[in-house]
Design an enzyme around this catalytic site. Structure first.
Site, PDB file in Angstrom:
ATOM      1  N   SER A 109       0.830  -1.201   0.000  1.00  0.00           N
ATOM      2  CA  SER A 109       0.000   0.000   0.000  1.00  0.00           C
ATOM      3  C   SER A 109       0.870   1.258   0.000  1.00  0.00           C
ATOM      4  CB  SER A 109      -0.949  -0.052   1.199  1.00  0.00           C
ATOM      5  OG  SER A 109      -1.951   0.921   1.095  1.00  0.00           O
ATOM      6  N   ASP A 225      -9.684  -3.660  -5.636  1.00  0.00           N
ATOM      7  CA  ASP A 225      -9.107  -2.849  -4.561  1.00  0.00           C
ATOM      8  C   ASP A 225      -9.733  -1.458  -4.574  1.00  0.00           C
ATOM      9  OD1 ASP A 225      -7.472  -1.368  -2.817  1.00  0.00           O
ATOM     10  OD2 ASP A 225      -5.683  -2.496  -3.379  1.00  0.00           O
ATOM     11  N   HIS A 255      -8.032  -5.071  -0.849  1.00  0.00           N
ATOM     12  CA  HIS A 255      -6.748  -4.375  -0.696  1.00  0.00           C
ATOM     13  C   HIS A 255      -5.635  -5.207  -0.060  1.00  0.00           C
ATOM     14  CE1 HIS A 255      -4.045  -1.041  -0.314  1.00  0.00           C
ATOM     15  NE2 HIS A 255      -4.066  -1.084   1.013  1.00  0.00           N
TER      16      HIS A 255
END
Length: 278
Positions: A109, A225, A255
């Site tokens: 991320s 996502d 995610h």
């Protein structure tokens, strides 16, 4: 497997919490960089898989995050470049602690974006890089006006809370969502204007310099996502010129790939990719 904990003082005087999981005889090492609002302890299950395969795992709670933020997490940092300096210092420590074996970097991320930016800016001697759902492009529909406003707020009202993260988009597994929401070391409030602005600066730097990324790469993203834009990964990958580049898209995954119902499959992919490059 041994679990080690220590701390590190940054170039600007912050104290970061570090931890590592060590197999008996490491064949490779990896520095793991977590995402926005979370902390390194959430990767213990991935660390177990890696150490079982002979990979030493080193990680840290980033500035403003987890145990590096007292008395509680803020997810706040002044400059993304400071984060890159932290990564550089800690990757150097990893290579010194277990020398003579291949050293990898993993980023998820925001951590994936930071690792991509770090590899472009610092050109580290890494055996390979794994980017999991990296933050490489703003969310679909983000206007230039909103980006300009974020820049202004980031300068004038840096700690103004502006951007909400929907925890329901973390995983398709409701148990994982509940664990995320009840974890006191996660940051659960809106993200500050300064942090948001720095992430936009980081993404712009990556977008303008993608072609300079030349390390072996495993790039993974879920197609559903809703927290980081899968198109950012697609566009980043298209610009790459290296020979050892792999992109793996997981249809309908959310995610946190290593916390999806099919997490075993994802972790096997990571372990297999590292093992084949030792």
């Amino acid at each position: 497997m041994k679990h080690l904990e220590t701390s590190y003082k940054t170039h600007d005087g912050l104290e970061l919490y570090l931890q590592a999981w060590m197999p008996e005889q490491p064949k490779a090492s990896v520095l793991l960089v977590h995402g926005l609002g979370e902390h390194s302890g959430r990767y213990a299950h991935l660390a177990k898989k890696l150490t079982d395969a002979g990979v030493a795992v080193f990680t840290f709670d980033g500035r403003g995050h987890g145990k590096s933020s007292k008395p509680s997490p803020t997810a706040y940092f002044e400059r993304y470049e400071d984060y890159l300096k932290d990564i550089d210092a800690l990757f150097g420590k990893v290579k010194n602690y277990v020398p003579g074996i291949p050293a990898f970097i993993f980023g998820h991320s925001m951590g994936g974006g930071m690792v991509a930016a770090y590899c472009i800016a610092y050109k580290p001697k890494a055996a390979g890089v794994i980017l999991s759902a990296p933050l490489l492009k703003p969310a679909e529909g983000t206007s230039k006006g909103l980006i300009a406003l974020a820049s202004l707020l980031g300068r004038l009202f840096p700690k103004q809370k502006v951007m909400e993260v929907d925890a329901n988009l973390v995983s398709r597994d409701p148990i994982e969502v509940k664990k995320y929401n009840t974890d006191p070391l996660n940051y659960h409030e809106k993200v500050t204007a300064r942090t948001g602005h720095q992430l936009l600066r980081m993404m712009r730097f990556i977008g303008e310099n993608t072609e300079k990324f030349d390390l072996p790469l495993l790039l993974m993203h879920g197609t559903a996502d809703g927290l980081t834009n899968p198109d950012g990964s697609r566009e980043f990958f298209k610009k790459l010129k290296g020979s050892d580049m792999t992109m793996k898209l997981f249809p309908d995954f959310y995610h946190e790939l290593i916390n999806e119902p099919e997490k075993e499959l994802v972790m096997e992919e990571i372990v297999g990719w590292i093992s084949s490059r030792q």
